[in-house]
Design an enzyme around this catalytic site. Structure first.
Site: not given
Ligand code: PEP
Length: 255
Positions: A10, A12, A96, A98, A168, A174, A213
């Site tokens: 992703n 983003k 997602h 976000e 998630e 992040g 992460s």
């Molecule tokens: C995400 O936002 O889908 C994600 C997995 O981000 P990160 O790996 O940066 O935590």
């Protein structure tokens, strides 16, 4: 689809067209291919067409980060599943955190997006996850069970091989530090059990991947878990070496 693993990148709202093409080119050059592994990349929507031309003939698949829940009409700024297919997408990411947070996407919208994407033969990664406050208050399972039920409302078992659930935990995204392995294990088992309850007669259930992460240091232990079929990668997918290392480790992990 059963037992196939997935690494989903992703990107983003990052990179520009030049750096997107450079990153795709570098990933292609690494020549990572595993029979039982899907590699999917979700760049910003405006770059999809150009990247799809670049990826012609490649086993790397393309995803949108979003989709709308109508086929066409007066929906300014929105993109339909068919339009995404026209520019080479095989996948869509839906729900997602976000988007739930900043665009106020609801479970009802997410459900409509999933239903229309299923009917358009797109593969779907549907994200669920609890906030830090919900975890602290012991509401994790309630929250995820509710998100799952609402997202998959009226989704027939025939479509389950097109669907992946991305777990998630919201506060971990992040942050640079993944959730505890025991927590990932517990939630993935819970999601698997919920899916079994929702589709008791289905031989095929959605795959379940972990996101938050993920990096080349934690990926191997995450992939040892029973109901983890792969990973959703944000930050680390913007760096070719880190991303390819994750792909290698997932590809080489045992079932
Ligand atoms: C995400 O936002 O889908 C994600 C997995 O981000 P990160 O790996 O940066 O935590």
């Amino acid at each position: 689809m059963e037992n196939r693993k997935l690494v989903f990148a992703n990107w983003k709202m990052n990179l520009d067209i030049k750096s997107s093409l450079r990153l795709i080119n570098d990933i292609q050059k690494a020549n990572l291919f595993f029979n039982n592994l899907d590699i999917v990349i979700a760049p910003p929507g405006v770059y999809l067409y150009e990247i799809s031309k670049f990826l012609e003939g490649s086993h790397i698949q393309l995803s949108s980060q979003n989709v709308f829940y109508e086929n066409n009409g007066p929906y300014t700024g929105e993109i339909s599943p068919q339009m995404l297919k026209d520019v080479g997408c095989k996948w869509v990411m839906i729900g997602h955190s976000e988007r739930r947070q900043h665009i106020l996407e609801t479970n009802e919208m997410i459900n409509k997006k999933i239903l229309l994407s299923c009917n358009n033969d797109l593969n779907i990664i549907c994200c669920v996850g609890e906030s830090y406050e919900e975890r602290r208050q012991g509401k994790t399972f309630n929250k995820i069970g509710d998100q799952l039920k609402r997202a998959l409302r009226d989704v027939s078992a025939n479509f389950l091989n097109q669907i992946v659930i991305g777990y998630e935990p919201v506060w971990v995204i992040g942050s640079g530090k993944a959730a505890e392995i025991s927590d990932i294990n517990e939630v993935h088992d819970f999601i698997f059990d919920q899916l079994k309850l929702m589709y008791p007669d289905s031989k095929i259930l959605p795959r379940i991947v972990y996101g938050g992460s993920v990096n080349n240091a934690n990926i191997s232990s995450i992939m040892t878990l029973n109901n983890v079929d792969g990973v959703l990668v944000g930050n680390a997918s913007l760096d070719c070496d880190k991303f390819c290392d994750i792909v290698l480790k997932v590809g080489n992990s045992n079932d």
